[in-house]
Design a protein around this motif. Structure first.
Motif, PDB file in Angstrom:
ATOM      1  N   LEU A  27       6.655  13.808   0.610  1.00  0.00           N
ATOM      2  CA  LEU A  27       7.526  12.685   0.269  1.00  0.00           C
ATOM      3  C   LEU A  27       8.924  12.876   0.857  1.00  0.00           C
ATOM      4  N   ILE A  28       9.427  14.110   0.794  1.00  0.00           N
ATOM      5  CA  ILE A  28      10.751  14.395   1.349  1.00  0.00           C
ATOM      6  C   ILE A  28      10.749  14.191   2.866  1.00  0.00           C
ATOM      7  N   ILE A  29       9.687  14.697   3.529  1.00  0.00           N
ATOM      8  CA  ILE A  29       9.576  14.524   4.985  1.00  0.00           C
ATOM      9  C   ILE A  29       9.516  13.035   5.335  1.00  0.00           C
ATOM     10  N   GLY A  30       8.723  12.275   4.568  1.00  0.00           N
ATOM     11  CA  GLY A  30       8.622  10.831   4.803  1.00  0.00           C
ATOM     12  C   GLY A  30       9.968  10.137   4.689  1.00  0.00           C
ATOM     13  N   THR A  31      10.738  10.519   3.671  1.00  0.00           N
ATOM     14  CA  THR A  31      12.071   9.929   3.470  1.00  0.00           C
ATOM     15  C   THR A  31      12.980  10.227   4.655  1.00  0.00           C
ATOM     16  N   ILE A  32      12.947  11.479   5.120  1.00  0.00           N
ATOM     17  CA  ILE A  32      13.791  11.878   6.249  1.00  0.00           C
ATOM     18  C   ILE A  32      13.388  11.135   7.516  1.00  0.00           C
ATOM     19  N   ILE A  33      12.069  10.976   7.738  1.00  0.00           N
ATOM     20  CA  ILE A  33      11.594  10.279   8.936  1.00  0.00           C
ATOM     21  C   ILE A  33      12.066   8.829   8.940  1.00  0.00           C
ATOM     22  N   VAL A  34      11.929   8.148   7.790  1.00  0.00           N
ATOM     23  CA  VAL A  34      12.387   6.753   7.697  1.00  0.00           C
ATOM     24  C   VAL A  34      13.878   6.665   8.019  1.00  0.00           C
ATOM     25  N   TRP A  45       0.828  -1.205   0.000  1.00  0.00           N
ATOM     26  CA  TRP A  45       0.000   0.000   0.000  1.00  0.00           C
ATOM     27  C   TRP A  45       0.866   1.261   0.000  1.00  0.00           C
ATOM     28  N   MET A  46       1.933   1.246   0.807  1.00  0.00           N
ATOM     29  CA  MET A  46       2.780   2.433   0.917  1.00  0.00           C
ATOM     30  C   MET A  46       3.421   2.783  -0.428  1.00  0.00           C
ATOM     31  N   PHE A  47       4.021   1.773  -1.064  1.00  0.00           N
ATOM     32  CA  PHE A  47       4.682   2.042  -2.337  1.00  0.00           C
ATOM     33  C   PHE A  47       3.670   2.354  -3.428  1.00  0.00           C
ATOM     34  N   GLY A  48       2.478   1.726  -3.333  1.00  0.00           N
ATOM     35  CA  GLY A  48       1.423   2.034  -4.296  1.00  0.00           C
ATOM     36  C   GLY A  48       0.976   3.485  -4.179  1.00  0.00           C
ATOM     37  N   ILE A  49       0.797   3.953  -2.944  1.00  0.00           N
ATOM     38  CA  ILE A  49       0.373   5.345  -2.725  1.00  0.00           C
ATOM     39  C   ILE A  49       1.457   6.317  -3.175  1.00  0.00           C
ATOM     40  N   ILE A  50       2.725   5.977  -2.870  1.00  0.00           N
ATOM     41  CA  ILE A  50       3.831   6.836  -3.324  1.00  0.00           C
ATOM     42  C   ILE A  50       3.846   6.910  -4.850  1.00  0.00           C
ATOM     43  N   GLY A  51       3.624   5.765  -5.487  1.00  0.00           N
ATOM     44  CA  GLY A  51       3.582   5.739  -6.954  1.00  0.00           C
ATOM     45  C   GLY A  51       2.478   6.622  -7.511  1.00  0.00           C
ATOM     46  N   ILE A  52       1.303   6.580  -6.870  1.00  0.00           N
ATOM     47  CA  ILE A  52       0.169   7.422  -7.299  1.00  0.00           C
ATOM     48  C   ILE A  52       0.512   8.902  -7.122  1.00  0.00           C
ATOM     49  N   PHE A  53       1.162   9.237  -6.000  1.00  0.00           N
ATOM     50  CA  PHE A  53       1.545  10.633  -5.763  1.00  0.00           C
ATOM     51  C   PHE A  53       2.549  11.130  -6.807  1.00  0.00           C
TER      52      PHE A  53
END
Length: 564
Positions: free
Chosen positions: A333-340, A181-189
């Motif tokens: 997306l940038i914030i998500g990357t930094i959080i991970v 789901w996560m990668f699918g949503i990122i792909g849609i974005f």
């Protein structure tokens, strides 16, 4: 360990009841799929290649570990890479395992969960009804301690093993599906960003295309024809992007497989793949072309041709909204990357409660090592290459087992909780460098330490013990004295809360030897000496070792891959 003459190698495998080959539809390459004879074994094609080369394996005798010899009666095609059984390179009989492991002598056979049961339903059955029928099968057999946990059996469909494998308190909470789901949503974005780009670029050129729209309307073009034209342009752009993306997929798929740890391929011959691809292309063209089509086709030809056309003061609002949305998605997306990244770094830098530096784990696969452990220890210590060595039930990066039989003063009689348990020799704490927060370590100077426990702080807090050292705990029917408390050690997932663990000194054979290499010594020289010494006591076993640092780093593999 599979052995044939002088050839010995480690292979993963399983012991099944005789119905397994039919149940799993084994694809046989040679011989029979039968497991009727107890002393028979089936090998995978890759195992046969590794052990026998081009020699015919059928009816040859091989040894599995230290069990009696078994006869090769069949060769099956390797399970696929993405199968739960991918590492099963031999299949032995359950009867053979049962007789040679003395399982029949277990005092409480319904307690340990070391077996798996596989079921094929009848055509007219379903999982829910079958689960209801078997729900209390274990509850009726377990002891009084486990009855408090109210164990229930249920059937879990094979189709959910991979993506829905996580449970909490008996309830399925998902699993790897969250990443789908996560990668699918990122792909849609990301696709949404591309669509917004297309809309903005198209409408930004509106004044240049205004005269074209005006002339076409003057010569009789209808608005729906103009809308169709702009949608066609959008479709052509998306179609070109599709071709380019397929080329990029072909070029980048090997790199993606390396990063993701998968073996993915494009299903070129699948009608479903092409149907979904075309449908997605049309949908993208529709989304990307909708705003430009309706906006550009709305121009009035008289104003455009007179040169008096100007976009209204509200005309730019939709474009501004799109730009803000575009930046919002990008920043999210940038914030998500930094959080991970930060979460992984936080877990990596978490204090583990012991010293991993120079710590090596060596599996003990022969009881001879345990019976001569003092001699092995003395020989290694005399070299000056190692500073300490101990036996343990498991590596420091995991907890080997659990028990619900611990009782303490003030415990709720209806409470049943699992404590992790680690069996260790006397030098265990010294070897791994744990920190005693209260009390003392295990010692050979105290003969009573075979009935002593050391608790981690999580266990002390859970029990609510104010002064734990000296407390008497009951482990089933036997009393144990708490002699020490250690700082919590991260032995399981570094992303989870620490669980209560008890440590006990045991004279039983350990599963591993934990060795601390002298910081001033060369790791290469130390490992060479460790190997030669272990070979004296388990000559038939290949020497294996694992640096605890490397073993601990594997706990971050999945998260790091997701981060990338």
């Amino acid at each position: 360990l599979l052995a044939f003459n002088e050839k010995k190698l480690k292979q993963g495998g399983i012991f099944f009841e005789k119905e397994a080959p039919e149940l799993f539809r084994l694809q046989m390459v040679q011989g029979s799929a039968s497991l009727e004879a107890p002393a028979s074994v089936l090998l995978s094609s890759s195992a046969v290649k590794a052990i026998f080369g081009d020699e015919d394996p059928l009816n040859k005798l091989i040894k599995i570990d230290n069990y009696p010899p078994v006869k090769v009666t069949g060769v099956y095609k390797d399970f696929p890479h993405n199968s739960s059984f991918a590492d099963f390179n031999f299949i032995g009989t359950w009867e053979f395992f049962y007789n040679n492991e003395n399982i029949k002598s277990m005092t409480d056979p319904w307690r340990p969960n070391f077996t798996s049961i596989f079921v094929e339903l009848n055509d007219h059955s379903d999982f829910a009804n079958a689960s209801i029928r078997i729900k209390d099968a274990k509850l009726k057999k377990v002891n009084s301690q486990l009855v408090k946990k109210k164990p229930e059996l249920f059937l879990f469909p094979m189709s959910k093993w991979h993506l829905y494998s996580e449970f909490k308190d008996g309830v399925n909470i998902g699993g790897a599906i969250q990443y789908v789901w996560m990668f699918g949503i990122i792909g849609i974005f990301v696709l949404l960003l591309a669509c917004i780009n297309f809309m903005n670029l198209s409408t930004a050129r509106s004044e240049k295309r205004a005269k074209e729209v005006g002339i076409r309307k003057t010569v009789g073009s209808l608005r729906k024809q103009l809308i169709a034209q702009f949608f066609s342009e959008s479709l052509l752009t998306v179609a070109f992007a599709l071709v380019l993306s397929l080329v990029l997929v072909i070029l980048l798929l090997p790199f993606f497989n390396a990063v993701s740890g998968k073996q993915m391929s494009v299903a070129w011959d699948s009608p479903l793949f092409w149907s979904l691809t075309i449908a997605f292309t049309l949908f993208t063209a529709l989304i990307a072309g909708s705003y430009p089509a309706f906006y550009l086709s709305s121009f009035q030809p008289v104003k455009v041709l007179k040169g008096t056309f100007k976009a209204g003061r509200f005309a730019a609002i939709p474009r501004k909204i799109l730009v803000v949305l575009q930046f919002t998605v990008s920043v999210a997306l940038i914030i998500g990357t930094i959080i991970v990244y930060r979460q992984i770094q936080f877990a990596k830098n978490r204090p583990v409660g012991y010293s991993r530096e120079g710590l090596v784990t060596v599996p003990i696969t022969d009881s001879t090592v345990h019976s001569h452990f003092l001699s092995l220890r003395n020989e290694l210590m005399q070299t000056g290459l190692i500073s300490s060595i101990a036996e343990a039930g498991n590596s420091t990066t995991g907890v080997g087992g659990s028990t619900s039989g611990i009782s303490w003063k003030g415990k709720d009689p209806n409470l049943s909780v699992d404590f992790g348990m680690v069996e260790a020799s006397y030098d265990y704490g010294k070897t791994i460098g744990w920190h005693i927060a209260d009390g003392r370590d295990f010692s050979k100077d105290f003969g009573t330490d075979t009935s002593a426990l050391i608790l981690n702080e999580a266990a002390v807090h859970f029990m609510g013990l104010q002064k734990p050292v000296g407390e008497t705990l009951m482990w089933f029917d036997k009393p144990y004295t708490v002699i020490g408390v250690i700082d919590d050690m991260v032995m399981q997932s570094p992303f989870d809360a620490l669980k209560p663990v008890i440590y006990f000194a045991d004279n039983q054979p350990g599963s591993v030897a934990i060795i601390k290499i002298n910081p001033s010594a060369s790791s290469k020289n130390a490992l060479s000496k460790i190997e030669s010494t272990f070979k004296k006591f388990q000559p038939d076993q290949p020497f294996e070792y694992q640096f605890v640092d490397d073993d601990y780093a594997k706990k971050f593999t999945s998260e790091e891959r997701i981060g990338k």
